[in-house]
Motif scaffolding. Structure first.
Motif, mmCIF file in Angstrom:
data_model
loop_
_atom_site.group_PDB
_atom_site.id
_atom_site.type_symbol
_atom_site.label_atom_id
_atom_site.label_comp_id
_atom_site.label_asym_id
_atom_site.label_seq_id
_atom_site.Cartn_x
_atom_site.Cartn_y
_atom_site.Cartn_z
ATOM 1 N N LEU A 1 -14.975 -109.438 -40.147
ATOM 2 C CA LEU A 1 -16.005 -108.622 -39.508
ATOM 3 C C LEU A 1 -15.492 -108.393 -38.093
ATOM 4 O O LEU A 1 -15.640 -109.248 -37.221
ATOM 5 N N THR A 2 -14.804 -107.288 -37.908
ATOM 6 C CA THR A 2 -14.117 -107.028 -36.644
ATOM 7 C C THR A 2 -15.100 -106.846 -35.494
ATOM 8 O O THR A 2 -16.259 -106.490 -35.698
ATOM 9 N N GLU A 3 -14.602 -107.079 -34.291
ATOM 10 C CA GLU A 3 -15.428 -106.966 -33.086
ATOM 11 C C GLU A 3 -15.889 -105.535 -32.854
ATOM 12 O O GLU A 3 -16.975 -105.291 -32.340
ATOM 13 N N VAL A 4 -15.068 -104.581 -33.259
ATOM 14 C CA VAL A 4 -15.371 -103.163 -33.085
ATOM 15 C C VAL A 4 -15.298 -102.496 -34.449
ATOM 16 O O VAL A 4 -14.381 -102.763 -35.232
ATOM 17 N N VAL A 5 -16.269 -101.648 -34.756
ATOM 18 C CA VAL A 5 -16.270 -100.915 -36.021
ATOM 19 C C VAL A 5 -16.067 -99.431 -35.748
ATOM 20 O O VAL A 5 -16.436 -98.924 -34.695
ATOM 21 N N THR A 6 -15.452 -98.760 -36.714
ATOM 22 C CA THR A 6 -15.243 -97.314 -36.623
ATOM 23 C C THR A 6 -16.436 -96.616 -37.246
ATOM 24 O O THR A 6 -16.848 -96.942 -38.366
ATOM 25 N N GLY B 1 -15.723 -92.292 -33.836
ATOM 26 C CA GLY B 1 -15.904 -93.117 -32.648
ATOM 27 C C GLY B 1 -15.946 -94.597 -33.032
ATOM 28 O O GLY B 1 -15.833 -94.962 -34.205
ATOM 29 N N THR B 2 -16.113 -95.437 -32.036
ATOM 30 C CA THR B 2 -16.195 -96.872 -32.289
ATOM 31 C C THR B 2 -17.436 -97.446 -31.607
ATOM 32 O O THR B 2 -17.976 -96.845 -30.677
ATOM 33 N N ALA B 3 -17.846 -98.609 -32.080
ATOM 34 C CA ALA B 3 -18.994 -99.303 -31.500
ATOM 35 C C ALA B 3 -18.796 -100.805 -31.699
ATOM 36 O O ALA B 3 -18.141 -101.222 -32.659
ATOM 37 N N PRO B 4 -19.359 -101.620 -30.804
ATOM 38 C CA PRO B 4 -19.269 -103.071 -31.006
ATOM 39 C C PRO B 4 -20.074 -103.473 -32.241
ATOM 40 O O PRO B 4 -21.131 -102.915 -32.515
ATOM 41 N N SER B 5 -19.577 -104.447 -32.980
ATOM 42 C CA SER B 5 -20.211 -104.872 -34.232
ATOM 43 C C SER B 5 -21.262 -105.953 -34.043
ATOM 44 O O SER B 5 -22.060 -106.200 -34.937
ATOM 45 N N ALA C 1 -24.838 -110.508 -27.718
ATOM 46 C CA ALA C 1 -23.451 -110.067 -27.907
ATOM 47 C C ALA C 1 -23.429 -108.543 -27.993
ATOM 48 O O ALA C 1 -24.366 -107.939 -28.533
ATOM 49 N N PRO C 2 -22.396 -107.892 -27.453
ATOM 50 C CA PRO C 2 -22.317 -106.433 -27.561
ATOM 51 C C PRO C 2 -22.431 -105.994 -29.027
ATOM 52 O O PRO C 2 -21.716 -106.488 -29.889
ATOM 53 N N GLY C 3 -23.405 -105.116 -29.284
ATOM 54 C CA GLY C 3 -23.647 -104.645 -30.644
ATOM 55 C C GLY C 3 -24.661 -105.492 -31.389
ATOM 56 O O GLY C 3 -25.075 -105.152 -32.485
ATOM 57 N N GLY C 4 -25.044 -106.619 -30.809
ATOM 58 C CA GLY C 4 -26.018 -107.508 -31.440
ATOM 59 C C GLY C 4 -27.424 -107.079 -31.128
ATOM 60 O O GLY C 4 -27.676 -105.981 -30.646
#
Length: 184
Positions: free
Chosen positions: A68-73, A78-82, A165-168
């Motif tokens: 579960l990567t830190e950043v998702v596409t 684009g990308t976003a924090p997971s 957490a970023p994206g949390g």
């Protein structure tokens, strides 16, 4: 590697740190002598460890996990924090805790709150001291209690990302306590 006496099926006359392992004969029987080999390493577990790709998530050599990567596409490129800082090794569709590494290393949990949704399970790293902050989890994660069938909470738990957490975040109706990392 030398041959060793197999009489005691352990250290025998092998050098220190090596085990005498028997050999299988072509007829399926075992030889009375063995071969001196180093003991096998303990099964590794990567559940809960940081990752940047699935290849980093070997769950004991028999099943490969997922990262579960830190950043998702996103769909638009684009990308976003997971919400998983540093990434998180897991195993999808686990059946029970034994799929999550050696005893006590991980727990298999349902990851949807919708009882009508298909069963979705993931492995999470196990921890002690649920509700006590980071506990035995790595930085950026807290030891979250899991719900028990009787409606109570466990004293042991699983390593879950901090709500800040970023994206949390937290479910609707709950807020993130940035001091503790738990939803309230």
């Amino acid at each position: 590697m030398g041959a060793g006496s197999f009489a005691d099926a352990g250290q025998s006359d092998c050098r220190s740190g090596y085990l005498c392992l028997s050999l299988t004969r072509p007829d399926g029987g075992r030889t009375p002598d063995g071969i001196c080999l180093p003991p096998p390493p303990p099964a590794p577990t990567t559940v809960g460890q940081p990752c940047t790709a699935t290849s980093a998530c070997d769950n004991g050599g028999t099943t490969f996990g997922e990262c579960l990567t830190e950043v998702v596409t996103l769909g638009d490129g684009g990308t976003a924090p997971s919400g998983f800082p540093g990434g998180y090794c897991t195993l999808a569709n686990c059946q029970d805790d034994s799929d999550c590494g050696p005893a006590g290393a991980g727990v298999c949990l349902r990851v949807t709150n919708d009882p009508n949704a298909p069963l979705q399970t993931l492995c999470f790293a196990a921890c002690t001291g649920a509700g006590a902050g980071q506990s035995t989890c790595r930085t950026g994660y807290v030891c979250q209690a899991f719900s028990l069938a009787d409606g109570g909470s466990s004293t042991d738990g699983y390593c879950d990302p901090r709500c800040d957490a970023p994206g949390g975040g937290c479910p609707t109706g709950r807020t993130c306590n940035t001091n503790t990392g738990y939803c309230m």
